[in-house]
Design a protein around this motif. Structure first.
Motif, short mmCIF file in Angstrom:
data_model
loop_
_atom_site.label_atom_id
_atom_site.label_comp_id
_atom_site.label_asym_id
_atom_site.label_seq_id
_atom_site.Cartn_x
_atom_site.Cartn_y
_atom_site.Cartn_z
N MET A 163 0.83 -1.19 0.00
CA MET A 163 0.00 0.00 0.00
C MET A 163 0.87 1.25 0.00
O MET A 163 1.86 1.33 0.74
CB MET A 163 -0.90 0.00 1.23
CG MET A 163 -1.88 -1.16 1.29
SD MET A 163 -3.18 -1.05 0.04
CE MET A 163 -4.14 0.32 0.69
N PRO A 164 0.52 2.25 -0.81
CA PRO A 164 1.31 3.48 -0.89
C PRO A 164 1.43 4.16 0.48
O PRO A 164 0.45 4.26 1.22
CB PRO A 164 0.52 4.36 -1.86
CG PRO A 164 -0.35 3.43 -2.62
CD PRO A 164 -0.66 2.30 -1.69
N GLY A 165 2.66 4.57 0.80
CA GLY A 165 2.88 5.31 2.03
C GLY A 165 2.93 4.48 3.29
O GLY A 165 3.15 5.02 4.37
N LEU A 166 2.75 3.16 3.18
CA LEU A 166 2.77 2.31 4.36
C LEU A 166 3.85 1.23 4.28
O LEU A 166 4.75 1.19 5.12
CB LEU A 166 1.39 1.66 4.55
CG LEU A 166 0.28 2.60 5.07
CD1 LEU A 166 -1.08 1.91 5.00
CD2 LEU A 166 0.58 3.01 6.50
N ASN A 167 3.76 0.37 3.28
CA ASN A 167 4.71 -0.74 3.19
C ASN A 167 5.26 -0.94 1.79
O ASN A 167 5.81 -1.99 1.47
CB ASN A 167 4.04 -2.04 3.66
CG ASN A 167 2.85 -2.44 2.80
OD1 ASN A 167 2.29 -1.61 2.08
ND2 ASN A 167 2.47 -3.70 2.87
N GLU A 168 5.12 0.07 0.92
CA GLU A 168 5.52 -0.10 -0.47
C GLU A 168 7.01 -0.34 -0.64
O GLU A 168 7.45 -0.85 -1.67
CB GLU A 168 5.09 1.11 -1.29
CG GLU A 168 5.73 2.43 -0.85
CD GLU A 168 5.16 3.61 -1.59
OE1 GLU A 168 5.18 3.57 -2.83
OE2 GLU A 168 4.67 4.55 -0.95
N ASP A 169 7.82 -0.02 0.37
CA ASP A 169 9.27 -0.20 0.29
C ASP A 169 9.74 -1.54 0.82
O ASP A 169 10.93 -1.83 0.81
CB ASP A 169 9.97 0.92 1.06
CG ASP A 169 9.63 0.90 2.55
OD1 ASP A 169 8.53 0.41 2.90
OD2 ASP A 169 10.46 1.36 3.35
N GLU A 170 8.81 -2.40 1.26
CA GLU A 170 9.20 -3.62 1.98
C GLU A 170 9.37 -4.86 1.12
O GLU A 170 9.71 -5.92 1.64
CB GLU A 170 8.19 -3.93 3.09
CG GLU A 170 8.31 -3.06 4.32
CD GLU A 170 7.56 -3.66 5.50
OE1 GLU A 170 7.96 -4.73 5.99
OE2 GLU A 170 6.57 -3.04 5.92
N ALA A 171 9.11 -4.77 -0.18
CA ALA A 171 9.12 -5.99 -1.00
C ALA A 171 10.42 -6.78 -0.88
O ALA A 171 10.38 -7.99 -0.62
CB ALA A 171 8.82 -5.64 -2.45
N PRO A 172 11.61 -6.18 -1.06
CA PRO A 172 12.84 -6.97 -0.94
C PRO A 172 13.03 -7.58 0.45
O PRO A 172 13.46 -8.73 0.59
CB PRO A 172 13.94 -5.96 -1.26
CG PRO A 172 13.27 -4.90 -2.06
CD PRO A 172 11.89 -4.79 -1.48
N GLU A 173 12.71 -6.81 1.47
CA GLU A 173 12.85 -7.29 2.85
C GLU A 173 11.93 -8.48 3.11
O GLU A 173 12.31 -9.48 3.74
CB GLU A 173 12.55 -6.14 3.81
CG GLU A 173 12.74 -6.46 5.28
CD GLU A 173 12.38 -5.28 6.17
OE1 GLU A 173 12.48 -5.44 7.40
OE2 GLU A 173 11.98 -4.21 5.64
N LEU A 174 10.70 -8.40 2.63
CA LEU A 174 9.75 -9.49 2.81
C LEU A 174 10.20 -10.75 2.08
O LEU A 174 10.07 -11.86 2.61
CB LEU A 174 8.37 -9.05 2.31
CG LEU A 174 7.57 -8.17 3.26
CD1 LEU A 174 6.50 -7.38 2.52
CD2 LEU A 174 6.91 -9.02 4.35
N LEU A 175 10.72 -10.59 0.89
CA LEU A 175 11.17 -11.77 0.14
C LEU A 175 12.37 -12.41 0.84
O LEU A 175 12.43 -13.65 0.94
CB LEU A 175 11.52 -11.39 -1.30
CG LEU A 175 12.01 -12.54 -2.18
CD1 LEU A 175 11.04 -13.72 -2.16
CD2 LEU A 175 12.23 -12.07 -3.61
N ALA A 176 13.31 -11.63 1.33
CA ALA A 176 14.47 -12.19 2.04
C ALA A 176 14.00 -12.98 3.27
O ALA A 176 14.50 -14.07 3.56
CB ALA A 176 15.42 -11.08 2.44
#
Length: 329
Positions: A163-176
Motif C-alpha cells: 500500500m502506498p505510504g505504508l509498506n511499499e518499500d518492503e518488498a525486498p525485505e519481505l522476500l528475504a
C-alpha cells in the motif's frame, strides 16, 4: 462439470465460511460500522458440507479453499474440514487466513485433513501492521506461520498487499524473510473489493512496481512457459532457484482466460468471479428441500453465464456491492 460458454471448466471451489474478521485491514474493511450477515442467513455446517459434496461428487471440483472473512472464526471449521476429507473423491483442501488464530489450530486442522495454508502478512514491522490492520496482532501472525510450518501445512504461502505510504518499500525485505523461513511469498495487487469503495487505480502499487523493487536485491528469472497453468500467480525463480516468488496481478495483468474458479459465499450464493455484480442463490434451494441433482443443475446454470473477464479494464467498471469480507478472497 462446471463449464462456461468460453470453454473454461471450474475445478477450484472457494468457500467463504464467515464474513467476520478479527482484523480491519484498510484495503478490505472500514474500522467500524460494517453490517454483518445475520446468523440465520449463514449456511450451517451441514449445508456447507452438502454443497461441497455436490461440487466434488457431481460437478468435478478437485480443490477446495476455505476463506472468509476470517475462516478460523468459524466454530465448526475443523469438523467441516474433517467431513470434506472423508468425501469419496477427496479434494485437495487449503485455507486462506490472517493467521491470528493459527498457532492454536494448525495441528487440529492438519489432523482433520487440511493440506496447506495461505497466510496474509503485509509487513515485517509491527507498527506498520497496526496501521494497516488497526490491531496489535503482528506477533500472533508470525507465531501462526511458524505453527503451520511445524504442522506440515506446506507449502506455507504468504500473501502480501503493498500500500502506498505504508509498506511499499518492503518488498525486498519481505522476500528475504520468506526465503529464510521457507515460505512461498505472493504479492497481490490491491483490488477494488474494499467495503468503503476507496480503491483508486492511479494510486495502487502495480506488479511492475513490485518487480522493479525486488530486482534491486534479487535476480528474477521468469518461470518456464506452461508451468503456470490456471494459477493466478505469475512466478519467478529467485537468484536461479529453486525458490520462487509470485505476483498476482489481477488488475494490470488479468488471468481470466485461464480461470478455473467457482465461489460460494457464506450465505450460500454462487459467484462466478470475485468482481461479479450478480449472484445465484443455492441456499434457497437447499432450504426448500431441493435434491442434490437440482442444486447441481442450478450451479451449472450459474457458471454457464460466467463472463469473459472481470471487466477491470473497462472504464465503466463498478465495484461489487459486497466487499471481499462478504464474498471470500
Amino acid at each position: 462439470m462446471l463449464i462456461d460458454t468460453y470453454g473454461r471448466v471450474a475445478t477450484d471451489l472457494r468457500v467463504s465460511l464467515t464474513d467476520r474478521c478479527n482484523l480491519r485491514c484498510t484495503y478490505c474493511m472500514p474500522e467500524e460500522g460494517l453490517q454483518w450477515l445475520a446468523k440465520p442467513d449463514l449456511l450451517t455446517d451441514d449445508e456447507i458440507v452438502r454443497l461441497i459434496g455436490i461440487a466434488v461428487t457431481d460437478l468435478g471440483v478437485t480443490e477446495v479453499r476455505f476463506t472468509g472473512g476470517e475462516p478460523l472464526l468459524r466454530p465448526g471449521l475443523v469438523s467441516i474440514v474433517e467431513r470434506c476429507a472423508a468425501l469419496t473423491s477427496r479434494p485437495q483442501m487449503s485455507l486462506t487466513t490472517n493467521g491470528v488464530g493459527l498457532e492454536r489450530t494448525a495441528e487440529a486442522l492438519r489432523d482433520a485433513g487440511l493440506d496447506r495454508v495461505n497466510v496474509s502478512l503485509d509487513t515485517l514491522r509491527p507498527e506498520v501492521f497496526q496501521a494497516l490492520t488497526r490491531r496489535k496482532r503482528h506477533g500472533d501472525v508470525l507465531r501462526g506461520l511458524e505453527a503451520a510450518r511445524a504442522a506440515g501445512l506446506t507449502p506455507v504461502k504468504v500473501n502480501t498487499v503493498l500500500m502506498p505510504g505504508l509498506n511499499e518499500d518492503e518488498a525486498p525485505e519481505l522476500l528475504a524473510w520468506a526465503l529464510e523461513n521457507g515460505y512461498e511469498l505472493r504479492f497481490i495487487e490491491q483490488m477494488p473489493l474494499d467495503a468503503q469503495h476507496g480503491w483508486k487505480r492511479d494510486g495502487m502499487i502495480t506488479a511492475g512496481d513490485i518487480l522493479t523493487s525486488l530486482r534491486t536485491r534479487f535476480t528474477l528469472t521468469p518461470e518456464e512457459d506452461g508451468q503456470r497453468g490456471s494459477a493466478p500467480a505469475e512466478r519467478w525463480l529467485v537468484d536461479g532457484g529453486p525458490a520462487r516468488v509470485g505476483v498476482i496481478a489481477s488488475v494490470t495483468r488479468p488471468f481470466c482466460r485461464a480461470c478455473d474458479r467457482t465461489r460460494l459465499t457464506a450465505d450460500g450464493q454462487v459467484r462466478t468471479c470475485l468482481f461479479a455484480r450478480e449472484e445465484s442463490d443455492l441456499r434457497g434451494a437447499l432450504r426448500s428441500g431441493a435434491p442434490d441433482e437440482e442444486i447441481a443443475r442450478l450451479w451449472r446454470v450459474a457458471m454457464w453465464g460466467k463472463k469473459a473477464g472481470s471487466g477491470l479494464d473497462d472504464p465503466s467498471f463498478l465495484q461489487p456491492d459486497r466487499p471481499m469480507s462478504a464474498i471470500g478472497g
